[in-house]
Design a protein around this motif. Structure first.
Motif, PDB file in Angstrom:
ATOM      1  N   LEU A   1      27.992  43.746  37.599  1.00  9.75           N
ATOM      2  CA  LEU A   1      28.534  43.061  36.421  1.00  9.75           C
ATOM      3  C   LEU A   1      29.480  43.965  35.645  1.00  9.75           C
ATOM      4  CD1 LEU A   1      28.018  40.313  34.820  1.00  9.75           C
ATOM      5  CD2 LEU A   1      26.385  41.614  33.469  1.00  9.75           C
TER       6      LEU A   1
ATOM      7  N   LEU B   1      28.335  35.351  44.511  1.00  6.28           N
ATOM      8  CA  LEU B   1      27.687  36.460  43.797  1.00  6.28           C
ATOM      9  C   LEU B   1      27.034  37.427  44.786  1.00  6.28           C
ATOM     10  CD1 LEU B   1      25.812  34.835  40.761  1.00  6.28           C
ATOM     11  CD2 LEU B   1      27.636  36.523  40.623  1.00  6.28           C
TER      12      LEU B   1
ATOM     13  N   ALA C   1      28.793  34.765  37.244  1.00  3.69           N
ATOM     14  CA  ALA C   1      27.520  34.892  36.524  1.00  3.69           C
ATOM     15  C   ALA C   1      27.506  33.944  35.333  1.00  3.69           C
ATOM     16  CB  ALA C   1      27.311  36.335  36.065  1.00  3.69           C
ATOM     17  N   TYR C   2      28.645  33.845  34.642  1.00  4.32           N
ATOM     18  CA  TYR C   2      28.749  32.913  33.514  1.00  4.32           C
ATOM     19  C   TYR C   2      28.528  31.475  33.993  1.00  4.32           C
ATOM     20  CZ  TYR C   2      30.607  29.987  29.843  1.00  4.32           C
ATOM     21  OH  TYR C   2      30.729  29.004  28.888  1.00  4.32           O
TER      22      TYR C   2
ATOM     23  N   PRO D   1      18.895  38.344  35.013  1.00  3.39           N
ATOM     24  CA  PRO D   1      19.318  37.799  36.311  1.00  3.39           C
ATOM     25  C   PRO D   1      18.381  38.106  37.470  1.00  3.39           C
ATOM     26  CG  PRO D   1      20.784  39.563  35.580  1.00  3.39           C
ATOM     27  CD  PRO D   1      19.894  39.221  34.421  1.00  3.39           C
TER      28      PRO D   1
ATOM     29  N   GLY E   1      24.871  39.278  30.682  1.00  4.17           N
ATOM     30  CA  GLY E   1      25.776  38.413  31.447  1.00  4.17           C
ATOM     31  C   GLY E   1      25.334  36.963  31.468  1.00  4.17           C
ATOM     32  N   MET E   2      24.162  36.663  30.892  1.00  5.17           N
ATOM     33  CA  MET E   2      23.663  35.274  30.890  1.00  5.17           C
ATOM     34  C   MET E   2      23.617  34.667  29.490  1.00  5.17           C
ATOM     35  SD  MET E   2      20.508  35.690  33.573  1.00  5.17           S
ATOM     36  CE  MET E   2      20.195  33.916  33.744  1.00  5.17           C
TER      37      MET E   2
ATOM     38  N   ILE F   1      18.446  34.530  37.806  1.00  2.00           N
ATOM     39  CA  ILE F   1      19.381  34.094  38.848  1.00  2.00           C
ATOM     40  C   ILE F   1      18.731  34.240  40.215  1.00  2.00           C
ATOM     41  CG2 ILE F   1      21.587  34.666  39.964  1.00  2.00           C
ATOM     42  CD1 ILE F   1      22.800  34.903  37.171  1.00  2.00           C
TER      43      ILE F   1
ATOM     44  N   PHE G   1      22.479  44.046  39.958  1.00  2.44           N
ATOM     45  CA  PHE G   1      23.257  43.077  39.174  1.00  2.44           C
ATOM     46  C   PHE G   1      24.042  43.775  38.063  1.00  2.44           C
ATOM     47  CE2 PHE G   1      24.315  39.603  36.449  1.00  2.44           C
ATOM     48  CZ  PHE G   1      24.344  38.482  37.259  1.00  2.44           C
TER      49      PHE G   1
ATOM     50  N   SER H   1      24.944  30.817  35.071  1.00  4.81           N
ATOM     51  CA  SER H   1      24.051  30.842  33.902  1.00  4.81           C
ATOM     52  C   SER H   1      24.238  29.587  33.057  1.00  4.81           C
ATOM     53  CB  SER H   1      24.310  32.086  33.058  1.00  4.81           C
ATOM     54  OG  SER H   1      24.142  33.243  33.839  1.00  4.81           O
TER      55      SER H   1
ATOM     56  N   ARG I   1      31.586  38.545  37.030  1.00  6.30           N
ATOM     57  CA  ARG I   1      31.253  38.146  35.648  1.00  6.30           C
ATOM     58  C   ARG I   1      31.502  36.655  35.437  1.00  6.30           C
ATOM     59  NH1 ARG I   1      33.062  43.471  34.472  1.00  6.30           N
ATOM     60  NH2 ARG I   1      35.239  42.893  34.297  1.00  6.30           N
TER      61      ARG I   1
END
Ligand code: PRP
Ligand code: URA
Length: 206
Positions: free
Chosen positions: A203, A18, A32-33, A130, A82-83, A158, A199, A36, A29
């Motif tokens: 994203l 990231l 991030a998934y 994030p 994104g989370m 994050i 971020f 998370s 993405r």
């Protein structure tokens, strides 16, 4: 203040990619998934369970299932979106609320532009964003959420800066923060170092 930094080799691996400036939005993405999802699991590690009587193919047993509880995930738009999916994937009954905040590029002050929340009284709320930089956005979001007297509120991030953690502690003492990384400091434009840049832009490819 209780700050829990995710400690897992996979989390470190994902975070490195990231942070890497060459990582493109589609991969960003996905990463991030994944990160998370680890944070969603970690931040809900103490939620209640209850015994349920079931039959295995071999015998009867009392086994644990999640107790009925009222979880709400509240992303801070837009990067917080994104989370969200990891929470809705693993807790299908979770409610989702939205708080729209945007930092002014010059002052780094967060401006509110949207808010749509389900009833929060007595519920377990996870505010997800994030990046915890100056902490201005998180403090504003926590203030709005706490007005509705939830049972508890956690902040899930994050990358966090020490300055942001301190700001949250000053305005909302005792708030539990789950983060994948606690970075060194902010730069003079209030970006996190070493951080991962903007971020939301990374994203959404903006
Ligand atoms: C970013 C990030 C946080 C905020 C953190 O959002 O997603 O919400 O900045 O900074 P702070 O701790 O100093 O308030 P941004 O305002 O860039 O909006 P975006 O999510 O729409 O990109
Ligand atoms: N918001 C971001 O997206 N990144 C930072 O480093 C600080 C705020």
């Amino acid at each position: 203040m209780p700050v829990h930094v995710l400690d897992h080799p996979l989390a470190s691996h994902i975070l490195t990619h990231l942070r890497d400036r060459t990582t493109k939005p589609a991969t960003f993405r996905t990463l991030a998934y994944q990160l998370s999802l680890l944070l969603a699991i970690e931040s809900t590690g103490d939620i209640e369970t209850e015994l349920k009587a079931i039959e295995t193919p071999l015998e009867s047993v009392q086994s644990r299932v999640l107790a009925h509880q009222s979880l709400v995930v509240v992303p801070i738009l837009r990067a917080g979106l994104g989370m969200v999916q990891p929470f809705t994937d693993i807790f299908p009954d979770v409610s989702v609320g939205y708080i729209g905040l945007e930092r002014d590029h010059e002052t780094a002050q967060a401006r509110s532009y949207y808010c749509k929340l389900p009833p929060l009284r007595g519920r377990h709320v996870f505010v997800v964003d994030p990046m915890l930089a100056t902490g201005g956005s998180a403090v504003k979001a926590l203030t709005v959420v706490k007005q509705q007297a939830p049972a508890d509120v956690r902040l899930v991030c994050i990358v966090s800066a020490p300055e942001g953690v301190a700001e949250v502690e000053q305005h909302h003492p005792g708030t539990v923060i789950h983060t994948a990384a606690l970075d060194r400091q902010l730069n003079d434009r209030k970006y996190i170092l070493p951080g991962l840049g903007d971020f939301g832009d990374r994203l959404y490819g903006t």
